[in-house]
Enzyme design. Structure first.
Site, PDB file in Angstrom:
ATOM      1  N   HIS A 215      -0.696 -16.688  -7.164  1.00 23.19           N
ATOM      2  CA  HIS A 215      -1.221 -16.798  -8.530  1.00 23.19           C
ATOM      3  C   HIS A 215      -2.350 -17.821  -8.580  1.00 23.19           C
ATOM      4  O   HIS A 215      -2.581 -18.569  -7.632  1.00 23.19           O
ATOM      5  CB  HIS A 215      -0.119 -17.272  -9.496  1.00 23.19           C
ATOM      6  N   GLU A 297       0.401 -21.494  -7.061  1.00 23.45           N
ATOM      7  CA  GLU A 297      -0.705 -21.488  -8.021  1.00 23.45           C
ATOM      8  C   GLU A 297      -1.852 -22.168  -7.299  1.00 23.45           C
ATOM      9  O   GLU A 297      -1.840 -23.374  -7.072  1.00 23.45           O
ATOM     10  CB  GLU A 297      -0.332 -22.262  -9.290  1.00 23.45           C
TER      11      GLU A 297
END
Ligand code: ZN
Length: 333
Positions: A215, A297
């Protein structure tokens, strides 16, 4: 995308039992990057509560993988150089390969021969056209939540779902060069999704030795850096992460450490207290996993400086290299 979408709810209280040791593991890995890290911490955003403040404690240097390897090296202690050349088809960058099957035949040999890695490219480029479908609630053990979300985007409009697929392809190639069997949960080969519960089930059904969900975040300007999300202990409904908490933490530590070294990027200055690690219990993709799994992330798409990195192919290659070396390190023990 973590904190603006329902698939990744607002950060939970910072609690990472691994915080100090992990921080030091990273420090041990990247002496060269620490200078940059320190500078980064000094000029970090207003939410920077601890980047670099506790990295002097701990003693996990012995677990440091690939220590000393220059970030530019693709042939490190993780064995890239051993990957056969010429015996395996070059993994293609095709985005239309069926995702649920192993992609290009893995290398006949290599340190990861016999290992299965599932890569989960977050979101799907088509999600925004299927809002009704992705808003359908699915059970993630602890509660019900949306099937999937659209993900975030840079201010210029480059979607997270394109970022995650690109990095997934790069990572797949690197892992296949190590001999691993690699599966993607989606490869832009379905109109939306899969839902977060299916993303977990794909890894479970593959009996993955490691799984990683890729992500990029959608946080505020000034919030920078990457973080790896580890599954917390959940035993509720269909969710039971107790068996994967420890190995996932190990996987996450190794990914974080190698990500720092390969990219030179600093851990998040807005979550994780500077460790680059955050433990969460609200993510279906982790709660429903029965195999070691982490989310990463890679940066904040809504911050201009981070977006400049995320939109760079050269940087994404480094990001994939860091993930690959962390996974290789984990699987080789
Ligand atoms: Zn996301």
């Amino acid at each position: 995308m973590s904190y603006t979408g329902p698939d990744l709810d607002p950060p939970q209280p910072r609690r990472s039992p691994l915080r100090r040791p992990l921080t030091v593991a990273i420090a041990a890995l990247v002496p060269g990057a620490l200078l940059g890290w320190g500078v980064y911490a000094a000029v970090g955003g207003p939410d920077d509560g601890g980047a670099g403040t506790d990295r002097a404690a701990g003693e996990r240097t012995s677990q440091a993988p690939s220590s000393g390897a220059p970030s530019s090296a693709t042939s490190s202690a993780t064995g890239d150089a051993k990957a056969p050349t010429g015996s395996s088809p070059s993994p293609t960058a095709s985005t239309r390969q069926p995702s649920a099957s192993a992609s290009a035949p893995a290398a006949a040999s290599g340190p990861l021969k016999g290992k299965v890695v599932v890569i989960d490219p977050g979101h799907n480029p088509g999600n925004f056209r299927h809002t009704a479908e992705i808003n359908r609630k699915v059970n993630v053990g602890t509660h019900w939540k949306e099937c999937d979300t659209t993900g975030t985007a840079t201010d210029a409009g480059w979607p997270e779902a394109e970022f995650t697929l690109d990095v997934a392809h790069r990572l797949r190639t690197l892992l296949q060069q190590q001999g691993a069997t690699v599966r993607l949960t989606q490869d832009d080969d379905r109109s939306y999704g899969p839902c977060v519960d299916e993303r977990a089930r794909i890894g479970n059904a593959a009996r993955a030795d490691a799984a990683i969900s890729i992500h990029a975040d959608g946080s505020g300007t000034g919030n920078r850096g990457f973080h790896v999300i580890l599954p917390g202990s959940v035993h509720d409904g269909a969710a039971d992460t107790r068996a994967i908490v420890a190995p996932s933490a190990e996987l996450g530590e190794r990914v974080a450490g190698n990500f720092v070294r390969a990219t030179g990027s600093a851990p998040s200055n807005y979550v994780g207290g500077g460790t680059g690690l955050v433990t969460r219990t609200d993510l279906g993709g982790l709660n429903l996993s029965t195999v070691p799994k982490v989310f990463i992330e890679c940066g904040n798409m809504r911050d201009g400086a981070d977006a400049a990195l995320l939109t760079s192919g050269a940087w994404r290659q480094k990001a994939a290299q860091g993930m690959s070396e962390g996974i290789v390190s984990f699987l080789r023990g």
